[in-house]
Design an enzyme around this catalytic site. Structure first.
Site, PDB file in Angstrom:
ATOM      1  N   LYS A   1       3.886 -13.800   5.624  1.00  0.00           N
ATOM      2  CA  LYS A   1       4.246 -14.700   4.344  1.00  0.00           C
ATOM      3  C   LYS A   1       5.788 -14.845   4.196  1.00  0.00           C
ATOM      4  O   LYS A   1       6.136 -14.809   3.087  1.00  0.00           O
ATOM      5  CB  LYS A   1       3.458 -14.359   3.263  1.00  0.00           C
ATOM      6  CG  LYS A   1       3.157 -15.106   2.088  1.00  0.00           C
ATOM      7  CD  LYS A   1       2.546 -16.419   2.283  1.00  0.00           C
ATOM      8  CE  LYS A   1       2.640 -17.395   1.205  1.00  0.00           C
ATOM      9  NZ  LYS A   1       1.963 -18.678   1.419  1.00  0.00           N
TER      10      LYS A   1
ATOM     11  N   ASP B   1      -1.431 -17.895   5.137  1.00  0.00           N
ATOM     12  CA  ASP B   1      -2.641 -18.602   4.544  1.00  0.00           C
ATOM     13  C   ASP B   1      -3.065 -19.566   5.610  1.00  0.00           C
ATOM     14  O   ASP B   1      -4.305 -19.830   5.692  1.00  0.00           O
ATOM     15  CB  ASP B   1      -2.203 -19.375   3.168  1.00  0.00           C
ATOM     16  CG  ASP B   1      -0.437 -19.608   3.326  1.00  0.00           C
ATOM     17  OD1 ASP B   1       0.007 -19.221   4.024  1.00  0.00           O
ATOM     18  OD2 ASP B   1      -0.177 -20.423   2.608  1.00  0.00           O
TER      19      ASP B   1
ATOM     20  N   TYR C   1       0.685  -1.067  -0.008  1.00  0.00           N
ATOM     21  CA  TYR C   1       0.050  -0.033   0.016  1.00  0.00           C
ATOM     22  C   TYR C   1       0.965   1.251   0.174  1.00  0.00           C
ATOM     23  O   TYR C   1       0.265   2.515   0.073  1.00  0.00           O
ATOM     24  CB  TYR C   1      -0.938  -0.011   1.172  1.00  0.00           C
ATOM     25  CG  TYR C   1      -2.065  -0.854   0.805  1.00  0.00           C
ATOM     26  CD1 TYR C   1      -2.108  -2.061   0.475  1.00  0.00           C
ATOM     27  CD2 TYR C   1      -3.337  -0.265   1.530  1.00  0.00           C
ATOM     28  CE1 TYR C   1      -3.531  -2.703   0.329  1.00  0.00           C
ATOM     29  CE2 TYR C   1      -4.507  -0.913   1.431  1.00  0.00           C
ATOM     30  CZ  TYR C   1      -4.500  -2.217   0.749  1.00  0.00           C
ATOM     31  OH  TYR C   1      -5.784  -2.782   0.696  1.00  0.00           O
TER      32      TYR C   1
ATOM     33  N   ASP D   1      -5.319  -6.437   5.546  1.00  0.00           N
ATOM     34  CA  ASP D   1      -6.590  -6.048   5.060  1.00  0.00           C
ATOM     35  C   ASP D   1      -7.747  -7.293   4.661  1.00  0.00           C
ATOM     36  O   ASP D   1      -8.692  -7.422   4.956  1.00  0.00           O
ATOM     37  CB  ASP D   1      -6.258  -5.509   3.546  1.00  0.00           C
ATOM     38  CG  ASP D   1      -7.345  -4.491   2.872  1.00  0.00           C
ATOM     39  OD1 ASP D   1      -8.144  -4.308   3.732  1.00  0.00           O
ATOM     40  OD2 ASP D   1      -7.275  -4.280   1.828  1.00  0.00           O
TER      41      ASP D   1
END
Ligand code: NAP
Length: 418
Positions: free
Chosen positions: A226, A280, A156, A304
């Site tokens: 991640k 995940d 972002y 988000d």
């Protein structure tokens, strides 16, 4: 400071900082930005509910309208006038409705611009179950967590180049020729974005989450990343998070992987455990082992996705609150967007922005007013008085418009305060 188009109430006082902490008067001037689409319907409801809770506890909020998006284009012919940022800077806290960001229209998100300009580095999204709210999962009451989402960098950051632009071709050349990645990028037009993640921003976010966990007697802080794939960005976030936990808190914080074993499973009293999960896996963990999770800290994009999906488990975006925190600054805003398809219908649920206002009240130190807001919302929903989004999932009940729901909550503030 003087403003061209903002009417500063003459009879209130600004919130100031004294000795490093907020000093809140009994009649603070509080900026409110209604926003676009449904923002114009839900923000005035929050204004009346939050104002009522303040009044019921002996205070008086002096609201001050500020503008961005459509309302600013009408007044200033600009999307985000400097005056709006100046007002949030000067008055330190505020409530903000959602602002529309057209997809792929070469128009930078105003929400992101506001958060970055004011250095509101932590987007805080509590996700908890409210009695009476319909949920798609079997045990929604097991969810009671707070997401700390980094707000100033990651994808972002807004550093990206349009496919086919000179910028994207220059960056392609740099990646291929200077950096040696010559067989990865496909031929033809390509859009390129940069995902910067710094030690400074990662550490201050994790610090904020750990401080919160200690202050609110929470048990765990989980770093969600991640890092298995993006080793030098998301992996670095995890490593910096553990550094903060291991180096800055002494016995108050332990990390699952190291100190836990050294201590034979013995926890110091009131210690917070810091652990980590891959993003995940975390999405399924929240469905399967909901009760194991408490405070979560993560980079922007993970936050988000995760806060929308966890919001769905406890009743949807219509009730999911949020706030952006900086150093002695707070702008409360719901998780949801401007939902253009519902705009102008006096139909959507204002609970998310009302409960965002509750976070602002807590930030001001007005916990009694914040509790009244929560109790009144819960009572209204338990009575079956709900807007269409909850009504379509329950049997019975009464379907209220946005404004009627607001009036019911205001009435219930009086009822729970008696
Ligand atoms: P959205 O506005 O959050 O709406 C998505 C869906 O969520 C709606 O269609 C509706 O679901 C449900 N919903 C959202 N708010 C609700 C409410 N108050 N009451 C009941 N249901 C509600 O997301 P979007 O359609 O992806 O985004 C629209 C615009 O908002 C975009 O321009 C986006 O960039 C912007 N946005 C702004 C912010 C912000 O200002 N912070 C945040 C997110 C998005 P159903 O269709 O199932 O009824």
């Amino acid at each position: 400071m003087s403003y061209d188009h903002i009417d500063v109430p003459s009879d209130g006082a600004p919130i100031e900082v004294e000795n490093g902490a907020l000093s809140v008067p009994e009649d603070p001037i509080v900026p409110i930005l209604y926003g676009d689409g449904i923002g114009k319907e839900v923000a005035p409801v929050a204004e009346s509910v939050i104002g009522k809770a303040a009044e019921a506890t002996g205070r008086d909020i002096r609201w001050m309208r500020v503008y961005a998006g459509e309302s600013a284009r009408e007044i200033y012919d600009a999307n985000l006038p400097d005056e709006t940022l100046d007002a949030f800077r000067e008055f330190r806290i505020g409530i903000k409705g959602p602002l529309t960001t057209p997809v792929g229209a070469g128009f930078r998100s105003l929400n992101v611009a506001i958060r970055q300009s004011l250095d509101l580095y932590a987007n805080v999204r509590p996700t908890y179950y409210i009695n009476g709210v319909p949920s798609p999962v079997k045990r929604p009451e097991q969810m009671d967590m707070v997401v700390f989402r980094e707000n100033t960098e990651d994808v972002y950051s807004g550093i990206e180049w349009e496919p086919g632009s000179e910028g994207s071709e220059q960056v392609r050349d740099f990646i291929e020729e200077e950096m040696g990645y010559d067989d990865i990028l496909h031929e033809g037009d390509i859009g390129i974005g940069i995902k910067p993640m710094s030690e400074f921003a990662s550490k201050r976010l994790v610090r904020e989450a750990i401080d919160y966990a200690l202050e609110k007697d929470r048990d765990t802080v989980t770093l969600v990343h991640k890092g298995n794939i993006m080793k030098y960005t998301e992996g670095a976030f995890r490593d910096w998070g553990y550094e903060v936990a291991n180096e800055e808190y002494g016995d108050e914080v332990i990390t699952e992987d190291t100190l836990w074993e050294e201590r034979d499973g013995e926890l110091p009293e009131d210690a917070v455990v810091v652990n980590d999960r891959i993003a995940d896996n975390m999405l399924q963990q929240l469905l399967i082992n909901t009760e194991h999770y408490d405070v979560l800290a993560m980079p922007n994009l993970n936050g988000d996705y995760l806060s929308d999906s966890s919001g769905a488990q406890i009743g949807g975006l219509g009730i999911a609150p949020g706030a952006n925190f900086g150093d002695n600054r707070c702008i409360a805003e719901p998780v949801h967007g401007s939902a253009p398809k519902y705009a102008g219908q006096d139909k959507v649920n204002p609970t998310a922005i009302i409960l965002s206002g509750r976070l602002m009240l807590e930030y001001m130190g007005w916990d009694d007013a914040a509790d009244l807001v929560y109790q009144a919302v819960e009572k209204t929903i338990e009575e079956g008085q709900v807007t269409f989004d909850l009504y379509r999932q329950i049997e019975g009940g009464e379907k209220l418009s946005t404004s009627e729901f607001g009036e019911a909550v205001v009435d219930n503030i009086e009822a729970v305060n008696e």
